[in-house]
Design a protein around this motif. Structure first.
Motif, PDB file in Angstrom:
ATOM      1  N   TYR A   1       0.840  -1.192   0.000  1.00  0.00           N
ATOM      2  CA  TYR A   1       0.000   0.000   0.000  1.00  0.00           C
ATOM      3  C   TYR A   1       0.881   1.249   0.000  1.00  0.00           C
ATOM      4  CZ  TYR A   1      -3.275  -3.394   2.134  1.00  0.00           C
ATOM      5  OH  TYR A   1      -4.041  -4.507   2.430  1.00  0.00           O
ATOM      6  N   PHE A   2       0.431   2.272  -0.699  1.00  0.00           N
ATOM      7  CA  PHE A   2       1.015   3.605  -0.616  1.00  0.00           C
ATOM      8  C   PHE A   2      -0.085   4.566  -0.174  1.00  0.00           C
ATOM      9  CE2 PHE A   2       3.558   1.491  -3.854  1.00  0.00           C
ATOM     10  CZ  PHE A   2       4.860   1.851  -3.531  1.00  0.00           C
ATOM     11  N   VAL A   3       0.162   5.321   0.870  1.00  0.00           N
ATOM     12  CA  VAL A   3      -0.774   6.389   1.229  1.00  0.00           C
ATOM     13  C   VAL A   3      -0.453   7.573   0.331  1.00  0.00           C
ATOM     14  CG1 VAL A   3      -1.592   7.932   3.042  1.00  0.00           C
ATOM     15  CG2 VAL A   3      -0.940   5.580   3.610  1.00  0.00           C
TER      16      VAL A   3
ATOM     17  N   PRO B   1       0.815  10.765   3.689  1.00  0.00           N
ATOM     18  CA  PRO B   1       1.305  10.600   2.323  1.00  0.00           C
ATOM     19  C   PRO B   1       2.798  10.255   2.288  1.00  0.00           C
ATOM     20  CG  PRO B   1      -0.178  12.451   2.417  1.00  0.00           C
ATOM     21  CD  PRO B   1       0.036  12.003   3.839  1.00  0.00           C
ATOM     22  N   GLY B   2       3.144   9.287   1.463  1.00  0.00           N
ATOM     23  CA  GLY B   2       4.519   8.830   1.382  1.00  0.00           C
ATOM     24  C   GLY B   2       4.769   7.554   2.150  1.00  0.00           C
ATOM     25  N   MET B   3       3.768   7.110   2.917  1.00  0.00           N
ATOM     26  CA  MET B   3       3.907   5.857   3.665  1.00  0.00           C
ATOM     27  C   MET B   3       3.794   4.668   2.708  1.00  0.00           C
ATOM     28  SD  MET B   3       1.410   4.416   6.666  1.00  0.00           S
ATOM     29  CE  MET B   3       2.032   3.433   8.019  1.00  0.00           C
ATOM     30  N   LEU B   4       4.710   3.730   2.844  1.00  0.00           N
ATOM     31  CA  LEU B   4       4.706   2.482   2.076  1.00  0.00           C
ATOM     32  C   LEU B   4       4.566   1.338   3.062  1.00  0.00           C
ATOM     33  CD1 LEU B   4       5.276   0.428  -0.207  1.00  0.00           C
ATOM     34  CD2 LEU B   4       7.697   1.034  -0.033  1.00  0.00           C
TER      35      LEU B   4
ATOM     36  N   ALA C   1       9.545  12.109  -1.183  1.00  0.00           N
ATOM     37  CA  ALA C   1       9.313  12.862  -2.417  1.00  0.00           C
ATOM     38  C   ALA C   1       9.225  11.976  -3.647  1.00  0.00           C
ATOM     39  CB  ALA C   1      10.437  13.888  -2.599  1.00  0.00           C
ATOM     40  N   SER C   2       9.626  10.705  -3.529  1.00  0.00           N
ATOM     41  CA  SER C   2       9.566   9.806  -4.691  1.00  0.00           C
ATOM     42  C   SER C   2       8.200   9.143  -4.846  1.00  0.00           C
ATOM     43  CB  SER C   2      10.654   8.728  -4.581  1.00  0.00           C
ATOM     44  OG  SER C   2      10.423   7.890  -3.466  1.00  0.00           O
ATOM     45  N   LEU C   3       7.227   9.545  -4.024  1.00  0.00           N
ATOM     46  CA  LEU C   3       5.899   8.926  -4.070  1.00  0.00           C
ATOM     47  C   LEU C   3       5.305   8.942  -5.469  1.00  0.00           C
ATOM     48  CD1 LEU C   3       3.369   7.717  -2.725  1.00  0.00           C
ATOM     49  CD2 LEU C   3       2.659  10.056  -2.166  1.00  0.00           C
ATOM     50  N   ARG C   4       5.388  10.087  -6.138  1.00  0.00           N
ATOM     51  CA  ARG C   4       4.780  10.194  -7.474  1.00  0.00           C
ATOM     52  C   ARG C   4       5.366   9.172  -8.433  1.00  0.00           C
ATOM     53  NH1 ARG C   4       4.417  15.690 -11.264  1.00  0.00           N
ATOM     54  NH2 ARG C   4       3.413  14.673 -13.053  1.00  0.00           N
TER      55      ARG C   4
END
Length: 288
Positions: free
Chosen positions: A35-37, A55-58, A130-133
């Motif tokens: 999962y990614f938030v 946001p950014g949680m894996l 910051a690499s979420l996208r």
């Protein structure tokens, strides 16, 4: 450990938006899940331990582990997720309506259908920042409905699986400890080494080390950690394996095969072949 049996297969991948204040029931997924938030905030619980979800949680949850989510009321959470096995498990007969089934009571979980864990440990909760996208752009092409593959959906599933391989490759390189994964520099170099050998080029290992900006000693250490062999042993083994193919399937003589793969003499080729195969090229050919 026989890693050849591991071939990740994604059953269901999607974007999921929570309603304000929505909480999911305790879940035991039959497959592993990632999962990614991506938006909002909330709470994630794994085996009773609670984490703040931002946001950014894996999150990586192994198959069968109890976990649940709860979204904030004022900032509803959204996550991107996928449900997959490290090797395919056919649950069609038990769950005809869902490719990625979930048990909501521990007592109802059929252990014989729970997916196999990965052999190396990985963190359950990570931050991609910051690499979420970039992660979402990699996962989004893998989105596939929670349905079993049929004749009509086979091509779509095949496309999703091929894209999922790229996603899971990045995930493993990100999540595994350094000692558990091959060094990516050496992994990329192997294709070049094999291409050089097939073109008749015997490039000294030191040249490859220089190209990577590594000392000879450190390069040899990384190479052996990645392949289990020294550079020279790896190259010789590669050529011997190609020679085996020709001994099995062609009319070339042993001398012609030795020349084809750039060996200085048939005697040296035969000696090296025996060292790797445990028998002479002639004896190997007779057993085909």
């Amino acid at each position: 450990m026989d890693f050849a049996r591991f071939h990740p297969y994604v059953y269901y991948a999607t974007r999921y938006a929570f309603y304000p204040g929505q909480a999911s029931l305790n879940r035991h997924c039959y497959s592993a899940s990632i999962y990614f938030v991506t938006e909002g905030r909330g709470i994630f619980r794994l085996d009773g331990r609670e984490y703040e979800a931002l946001p950014g949680m894996l999150v990586y949850a192994e198959a069968g582990r109890r976990h649940d989510w709860a979204s904030s009321r004022d900032a509803p959470m959204t996550h991107a997720c996928c449900y997959f096995d490290w090797r395919y498990v056919d649950r069609t007969a038990a769950f005809p309506d869902a490719a990625g089934p979930i048990a909501y009571e521990a007592a109802s979980l059929r252990r014989e259908l729970v997916g196999e864990p990965f052999p190396h440990s990985m963190p359950n909760v990570m931050q991609v920042g910051a690499s979420l996208r970039g992660w979402i752009e990699l996962l989004q092409p893998c989105y596939t409905p929670n349905e079993h593959t049929t004749e009509r959906t086979f091509i779509r599933s095949l496309s999703a699986q091929s894209r999922f391989m790229r996603f899971i490759d990045q995930f493993l390189n990100y999540a595994l400890h350094e000692n558990d994964i091959p060094d990516p520099r050496v992994t990329k170099l192997l294709a070049r080494i094999e291409e050089d050998l097939l073109n008749g080029l015997r490039v000294p290992p030191e040249t490859y080390a220089e190209g990577l900006g590594l000392s000879r000693g450190y390069f040899f250490e990384l190479f052996k950690r990645t392949t289990g062999a020294s550079p020279i042993h790896y190259m010789n083994r590669f050529l011997v394996n190609r020679a085996k193919d020709d001994l099995r399937s062609s009319n070339l003589t042993v001398a012609q095969i030795a020349e084809k793969y750039g060996f200085s003499s048939v005697h040296y080729f035969s000696r090296l072949f025996r060292r790797h195969a445990g028998k002479s090229p002639q004896a190997f050919r007779q057993e085909r």
